[in-house]
Design a protein around this motif. Structure first.
Motif, PDB file in Angstrom:
ATOM      1  N   VAL A 239       0.845  -1.188   0.000  1.00 52.74           N
ATOM      2  CA  VAL A 239       0.000   0.000   0.000  1.00 52.74           C
ATOM      3  C   VAL A 239       0.883   1.241   0.000  1.00 52.74           C
ATOM      4  O   VAL A 239       1.877   1.318   0.734  1.00 52.74           O
ATOM      5  CB  VAL A 239      -0.937   0.002   1.224  1.00 52.74           C
ATOM      6  N   ALA A 240       0.523   2.220  -0.809  1.00 55.60           N
ATOM      7  CA  ALA A 240       1.350   3.413  -0.967  1.00 55.60           C
ATOM      8  C   ALA A 240       1.069   4.477   0.083  1.00 55.60           C
ATOM      9  O   ALA A 240       1.826   5.434   0.212  1.00 55.60           O
ATOM     10  CB  ALA A 240       1.145   4.003  -2.365  1.00 55.60           C
ATOM     11  N   ASN A 241      -0.025   4.346   0.837  1.00 54.70           N
ATOM     12  CA  ASN A 241      -0.426   5.403   1.771  1.00 54.70           C
ATOM     13  C   ASN A 241       0.509   5.496   2.980  1.00 54.70           C
ATOM     14  O   ASN A 241       0.889   4.478   3.569  1.00 54.70           O
ATOM     15  CB  ASN A 241      -1.844   5.138   2.299  1.00 54.70           C
ATOM     16  N   VAL A 242       0.848   6.718   3.353  1.00 54.09           N
ATOM     17  CA  VAL A 242       1.500   6.956   4.635  1.00 54.09           C
ATOM     18  C   VAL A 242       0.484   6.654   5.736  1.00 54.09           C
ATOM     19  O   VAL A 242      -0.683   7.006   5.634  1.00 54.09           O
ATOM     20  CB  VAL A 242       1.994   8.410   4.741  1.00 54.09           C
ATOM     21  N   GLY A 243       0.918   5.958   6.771  1.00 57.08           N
ATOM     22  CA  GLY A 243       0.025   5.583   7.856  1.00 57.08           C
ATOM     23  C   GLY A 243      -0.437   4.143   7.775  1.00 57.08           C
ATOM     24  O   GLY A 243      -0.979   3.618   8.743  1.00 57.08           O
ATOM     25  N   THR A 244      -0.204   3.482   6.634  1.00 54.37           N
ATOM     26  CA  THR A 244      -0.510   2.061   6.488  1.00 54.37           C
ATOM     27  C   THR A 244       0.797   1.288   6.433  1.00 54.37           C
ATOM     28  O   THR A 244       1.588   1.450   5.506  1.00 54.37           O
ATOM     29  CB  THR A 244      -1.321   1.794   5.207  1.00 54.37           C
ATOM     30  N   TRP A 245       1.019   0.471   7.457  1.00 55.14           N
ATOM     31  CA  TRP A 245       2.272  -0.276   7.565  1.00 55.14           C
ATOM     32  C   TRP A 245       2.102  -1.647   6.917  1.00 55.14           C
ATOM     33  O   TRP A 245       1.172  -2.374   7.224  1.00 55.14           O
ATOM     34  CB  TRP A 245       2.658  -0.439   9.033  1.00 55.14           C
ATOM     35  N   ASP A 246       3.024  -1.998   6.027  1.00 55.60           N
ATOM     36  CA  ASP A 246       2.927  -3.284   5.353  1.00 55.60           C
ATOM     37  C   ASP A 246       3.439  -4.402   6.260  1.00 55.60           C
ATOM     38  O   ASP A 246       4.210  -4.174   7.192  1.00 55.60           O
ATOM     39  CB  ASP A 246       3.690  -3.272   4.036  1.00 55.60           C
ATOM     40  N   ASN A 247       2.989  -5.612   5.972  1.00 58.31           N
ATOM     41  CA  ASN A 247       3.324  -6.762   6.803  1.00 58.31           C
ATOM     42  C   ASN A 247       4.233  -7.741   6.067  1.00 58.31           C
ATOM     43  O   ASN A 247       4.078  -8.959   6.173  1.00 58.31           O
ATOM     44  CB  ASN A 247       2.052  -7.470   7.276  1.00 58.31           C
ATOM     45  N   SER A 248       5.177  -7.226   5.331  1.00 55.13           N
ATOM     46  CA  SER A 248       6.028  -8.060   4.485  1.00 55.13           C
ATOM     47  C   SER A 248       6.984  -8.937   5.288  1.00 55.13           C
ATOM     48  O   SER A 248       7.405  -8.588   6.394  1.00 55.13           O
ATOM     49  CB  SER A 248       6.838  -7.181   3.532  1.00 55.13           C
ATOM     50  N   LEU A 249       7.314 -10.059   4.695  1.00 54.17           N
ATOM     51  CA  LEU A 249       8.364 -10.965   5.149  1.00 54.17           C
ATOM     52  C   LEU A 249       9.242 -11.290   3.947  1.00 54.17           C
ATOM     53  O   LEU A 249       8.827 -11.073   2.808  1.00 54.17           O
ATOM     54  CB  LEU A 249       7.766 -12.272   5.677  1.00 54.17           C
ATOM     55  N   ILE A 250      10.422 -11.833   4.195  1.00 56.69           N
ATOM     56  CA  ILE A 250      11.233 -12.325   3.074  1.00 56.69           C
ATOM     57  C   ILE A 250      11.543 -13.807   3.248  1.00 56.69           C
ATOM     58  O   ILE A 250      12.471 -14.330   2.635  1.00 56.69           O
ATOM     59  CB  ILE A 250      12.534 -11.518   2.887  1.00 56.69           C
ATOM     60  N   SER A 251      10.741 -14.483   4.065  1.00 54.89           N
ATOM     61  CA  SER A 251      10.994 -15.900   4.319  1.00 54.89           C
ATOM     62  C   SER A 251      10.851 -16.741   3.060  1.00 54.89           C
ATOM     63  O   SER A 251      11.580 -17.726   2.877  1.00 54.89           O
ATOM     64  CB  SER A 251      10.057 -16.413   5.408  1.00 54.89           C
ATOM     65  N   ASN A 252       9.923 -16.409   2.171  1.00 55.25           N
ATOM     66  CA  ASN A 252       9.704 -17.212   0.970  1.00 55.25           C
ATOM     67  C   ASN A 252      10.819 -17.066  -0.056  1.00 55.25           C
ATOM     68  O   ASN A 252      11.041 -17.972  -0.864  1.00 55.25           O
ATOM     69  CB  ASN A 252       8.381 -16.830   0.302  1.00 55.25           C
ATOM     70  N   VAL A 253      11.504 -15.931  -0.056  1.00 52.28           N
ATOM     71  CA  VAL A 253      12.536 -15.690  -1.073  1.00 52.28           C
ATOM     72  C   VAL A 253      13.946 -15.825  -0.523  1.00 52.28           C
ATOM     73  O   VAL A 253      14.901 -15.998  -1.283  1.00 52.28           O
ATOM     74  CB  VAL A 253      12.354 -14.296  -1.715  1.00 52.28           C
ATOM     75  N   ARG A 254      14.070 -15.759   0.788  1.00 46.41           N
ATOM     76  CA  ARG A 254      15.398 -15.810   1.415  1.00 46.41           C
ATOM     77  C   ARG A 254      16.116 -17.132   1.130  1.00 46.41           C
ATOM     78  O   ARG A 254      17.335 -17.191   1.062  1.00 46.41           O
ATOM     79  CB  ARG A 254      15.231 -15.622   2.934  1.00 46.41           C
ATOM     80  N   VAL A 255      15.339 -18.195   0.931  1.00 45.25           N
ATOM     81  CA  VAL A 255      15.918 -19.523   0.797  1.00 45.25           C
ATOM     82  C   VAL A 255      16.743 -19.691  -0.476  1.00 45.25           C
ATOM     83  O   VAL A 255      17.671 -20.509  -0.523  1.00 45.25           O
ATOM     84  CB  VAL A 255      14.811 -20.599   0.872  1.00 45.25           C
ATOM     85  N   TYR A 256      16.452 -18.909  -1.544  1.00 45.13           N
ATOM     86  CA  TYR A 256      17.179 -19.119  -2.796  1.00 45.13           C
ATOM     87  C   TYR A 256      17.818 -17.848  -3.362  1.00 45.13           C
ATOM     88  O   TYR A 256      18.490 -17.908  -4.394  1.00 45.13           O
ATOM     89  CB  TYR A 256      16.261 -19.737  -3.863  1.00 45.13           C
ATOM     90  N   ASP A 257      17.621 -16.698  -2.740  1.00 46.20           N
ATOM     91  CA  ASP A 257      18.201 -15.463  -3.271  1.00 46.20           C
ATOM     92  C   ASP A 257      19.659 -15.281  -2.855  1.00 46.20           C
ATOM     93  O   ASP A 257      20.127 -15.888  -1.877  1.00 46.20           O
ATOM     94  CB  ASP A 257      17.410 -14.247  -2.773  1.00 46.20           C
ATOM     95  N   ARG A 258      20.348 -14.430  -3.606  1.00 46.51           N
ATOM     96  CA  ARG A 258      21.670 -13.988  -3.174  1.00 46.51           C
ATOM     97  C   ARG A 258      21.439 -12.969  -2.054  1.00 46.51           C
ATOM     98  O   ARG A 258      20.945 -11.863  -2.298  1.00 46.51           O
ATOM     99  CB  ARG A 258      22.433 -13.351  -4.341  1.00 46.51           C
ATOM    100  N   LEU A 259      21.771 -13.341  -0.829  1.00 43.91           N
ATOM    101  CA  LEU A 259      21.330 -12.577   0.332  1.00 43.91           C
ATOM    102  C   LEU A 259      21.921 -11.170   0.453  1.00 43.91           C
ATOM    103  O   LEU A 259      21.217 -10.269   0.904  1.00 43.91           O
ATOM    104  CB  LEU A 259      21.583 -13.379   1.609  1.00 43.91           C
ATOM    105  N   PRO A 260      23.184 -10.926   0.091  1.00 42.81           N
ATOM    106  CA  PRO A 260      23.638  -9.528   0.159  1.00 42.81           C
ATOM    107  C   PRO A 260      22.769  -8.584  -0.662  1.00 42.81           C
ATOM    108  O   PRO A 260      22.448  -7.472  -0.218  1.00 42.81           O
ATOM    109  CB  PRO A 260      25.073  -9.599  -0.371  1.00 42.81           C
ATOM    110  N   ASP A 261      22.372  -9.017  -1.867  1.00 40.75           N
ATOM    111  CA  ASP A 261      21.505  -8.186  -2.705  1.00 40.75           C
ATOM    112  C   ASP A 261      20.121  -8.042  -2.083  1.00 40.75           C
ATOM    113  O   ASP A 261      19.557  -6.938  -2.026  1.00 40.75           O
ATOM    114  CB  ASP A 261      21.369  -8.801  -4.104  1.00 40.75           C
ATOM    115  N   LEU A 262      19.549  -9.164  -1.634  1.00 41.29           N
ATOM    116  CA  LEU A 262      18.217  -9.128  -1.028  1.00 41.29           C
ATOM    117  C   LEU A 262      18.219  -8.256   0.219  1.00 41.29           C
ATOM    118  O   LEU A 262      17.335  -7.404   0.388  1.00 41.29           O
ATOM    119  CB  LEU A 262      17.769 -10.542  -0.663  1.00 41.29           C
ATOM    120  N   TYR A 263      19.185  -8.426   1.095  1.00 36.35           N
ATOM    121  CA  TYR A 263      19.224  -7.666   2.351  1.00 36.35           C
ATOM    122  C   TYR A 263      19.431  -6.172   2.102  1.00 36.35           C
ATOM    123  O   TYR A 263      18.873  -5.329   2.808  1.00 36.35           O
ATOM    124  CB  TYR A 263      20.337  -8.197   3.253  1.00 36.35           C
ATOM    125  N   ARG A 264      20.229  -5.848   1.093  1.00 39.29           N
ATOM    126  CA  ARG A 264      20.464  -4.428   0.776  1.00 39.29           C
ATOM    127  C   ARG A 264      19.165  -3.762   0.319  1.00 39.29           C
ATOM    128  O   ARG A 264      18.795  -2.684   0.808  1.00 39.29           O
ATOM    129  CB  ARG A 264      21.537  -4.311  -0.300  1.00 39.29           C
TER     130      ARG A 264
END
Length: 430
Positions: A239-264
Motif C-alpha cells: 500500500v502506498a499510503n503513509v500511515g498504512t504499515w505493510d506486513n512483508s516478510l522475506i521468508s519465501n525468497v530468502r531460501v534461494y536469493d543472493r542474500l547480500p543483494d536481497l538484504y540491501r
C-alpha cells in the motif's frame, strides 16, 4: 533465439481493460480485520497484447537473463529472480505509470512496487524429454502433450503442487500469464476460504493477469499438464499510503536469493518507509506548534510503537547468511520452505511438551545466536498473558492464549524457517 531488444511502449504492449471483476474477503468468507469489503483478488483480465507477451518473453529468455537469474526448484520447474536487473523492458513495464494505474484499478487500492528484486519474478514449468530453458522461444509453444494416467488422476490440492499452500512474502501481487493455455490442464490458483475449503480462480489465458492480496489470503498453485510450457511473471506491491504499515516478510525468497543483494534492497525499502512515516508525524507536530494546540500524544505514541515493531521485524528477517546456507545444505530448499509443516507434525507427537520445554531451557547455552529470538518469544508470551495480540508481527499464524505457545511457534510466526529447522535439529527435537 532472437536477440532483439524491445523498448516498452504502453500503447503497444498494454491492454487497458474497461472493467475488472474482483472478489472481496467477505466473498471468500474471510475477514481482514477491518473491512471485509476490501478486494482480496481478481478474476483474469486482459493485461498484455500479443506484442506485449512476445516482447516480454524475448526480454527474459535471453542468455544473459537465464544465466544470471535462473534458479531450479526441481527437474521441470525453474524461477527467474531479479530479472529486472538484466532487462530494461521488464523494469520499464512494471514501473510504468500506466501499469501501476491498471494494478491499482484491479485492487481498488493505491499500491507501489515493493523493491527492484521483486519486479518480474518469473515461474517456469517445462515439460517433455528436454527441460532445458534454452529450448524456450519468444513464440509460446502451442504443442499439446498427451496426459499419462497419473496426470489424469492428479489431485491439484496434493503435495505435488508447483507451489504448496502458502502466504506470499508481500501484501499484494500481480501475476501475468505468458504461455498459451489452450491445451493446458490444471495450472489453477486455489484460495483457502473461511471454512477451509478451496476456491478455484478460473484459469488465465495468455496475456491476462490476476491480482491477489497474497500476504493475507492463503493460496496454492497447482501443476499444469497437457502443455509443453507454463510461464507466469509476478510483481509484488505494498500500500502506498503513509500511515498504512505493510506486513512483508522475506521468508519465501530468502531460501534461494543472493542474500547480500536481497538484504540491501530490503533494508533500503524498509528504511524509506520508516523515514516517510517519521516525516509525516514531524509535519503534523510542526503544524500544531501554537501553545493552544493540543499535543499529538496518540500520533507520537502510535508512531514509536510501529517503528519499534517494524524495525525489529526488519532486522529479524535478515538471518545470518551462514545459517541460511547451513539449513539449505542440510535439509534442501523445499524442506526449508515446508518447515512449518515439519514442526506441525512434531508438535502433535505424544510427550513433545517436555522435550520442547527442556530444549528451550538449554537454547541460550547451546545456541547463543538464538538469544534475540528467545526474547521475542518471551515478549509474545507476555502479550498473550495479558490478553493482547502478538503485535504487528503477528500476521499469518493465529495466536491462541488457551494453547501452549512454544519457542518454535515464535519462529514459525516470524517466518524464520531456516532457524526453526536448525533449532529442531541441534536441540534434538527433530
Amino acid at each position: 533465439m532472437s536477440q532483439e531488444i524491445d523498448v516498452f511502449d504502453p500503447e503497444i504492449h498494454l491492454v487497458k481493460p474497461d472493467s475488472i471483476s474482483n472478489f472481496t474477503f467477505g466473498d471468500l468468507g474471510l475477514s481482514n480485520g477491518s473491512n471485509d469489503d476490501v478486494v482480496a483478488g481478481s478474476h483474469p483480465f486482459p493485461f498484455l497484447t500479443k506484442d506485449g507477451v512476445l516482447a516480454y518473453r524475448r526480454s527474459i529468455l535471453r542468455p544473459e537473463v537465464l544465466d544470471n537469474c535462473a534458479r531450479w526448484l526441481g527437474n521441470t520447474t525453474a524461477m527467474l529472480r531479479n530479472s529486472a536487473s538484466k532487462s530494461q523492458f521488464v523494469t520499464d513495464l512494471w514501473t510504468s505509470p500506466a501499469t501501476t494505474e491498471i494494478v491499482r484499478k484491479a485492487l481498488n487500492m493505491p499500491v507501489d512496487i515493493i523493491m527492484p528484486m521483486e519486479i518480474g519474478h518469473t515461474n517456469i514449468q517445462v515439460m517433455g524429454d528436454d527441460c532445458s530453458l534454452d529450448r524456450l522461444t519468444a513464440e509460446p509453444w502451442l504443442e499439446s502433450m498427451s496426459l499419462t494416467d497419473e496426470e489424469l488422476s492428479y489431485d491439484p490440492l496434493s503435495a505435488g503442487s508447483v507451489i504448496p499452500w502458502h502466504f506470499d512474502s508481500y501484501p499484494y501481487v500481480c501475476i501475468i500469464m505468458l504461455s498459451d493455455t489452450t491445451s493446458m490442464t490444471g495450472g489453477h490458483t486455489y484460495l483457502r476460504t473461511g471454512d477451509g475449503s478451496p476456491h478455484k480462480v478460473e484459469g488465465p489465458a495468455m496475456g491476462t493477469a490476476v491480482v491477489l492480496q497474497g500476504g493475507q489470503v492463503e493460496h496454492l498453485a497447482s501443476r499444469a499438464f497437457g502443455s509443453a510450457e507454463r510461464i507466469t511473471t509476478i510483481s509484488s506491491y505494498k500500500v502506498a499510503n503513509v500511515g498504512t504499515w505493510d506486513n512483508s516478510l522475506i521468508s519465501n525468497v530468502r531460501v534461494y536469493d543472493r542474500l547480500p543483494d536481497l538484504y540491501r534492497q530490503w533494508s533500503l525499502y524498509r528504511l524509506k518507509k520508516m523515514r516517510e512515516e517519521i516525516e509525516a508525524v514531524e509535519e503534523k507536530l510542526r503544524s500544531t506548534s501554537d501553545p493552544s494546540d493540543p499535543f499529538l500524544h496518540d500520533e507520537v505514541k502510535s508512531l514509536c510503537s510501529q517503528l519499534s515493531q517494524y524495525s525489529t521485524r526488519t532486522i529479524r528477517q535478515m538471518i545470518p547468511i551462514t545459517m541460511r546456507d547451513e539449513a539449505v545444505s542440510k535439509f534442501s530448499a523445499r524442506t526449508v520452505t515446508d518447515a512449518k509443516d515439519v514442526w506441525k507434525n512434531i508438535r502433535e507427537q505424544p510427550g513433545i511438551h517436555r522435550r520442547v520445554v527442556d530444549a528451550t531451557d538449554r537454547t541460550a547455552k547451546v545456541m547463543p545466536e538464538m538469544k534475540d529470538y528467545l526474547l521475542d518469544w518471551y515478549q509474545t508470551k507476555a502479550r498473550l498473558a495479558v490478553g493482547a495480540d502478538g503485535g504487528h508481527d503477528s500476521l499469518r499464524v493465529p495466536l491462541e492464549a488457551s494453547a501452549e505457545y512454544y519457542f518454535p511457534d515464535e519462529l514459525v510466526r516470524q517466518g524464520l524457517n531456516e532457524l526453526l529447522l536448525l533449532w529442531l535439529d541441534k536441540m534434538d527435537v527433530l
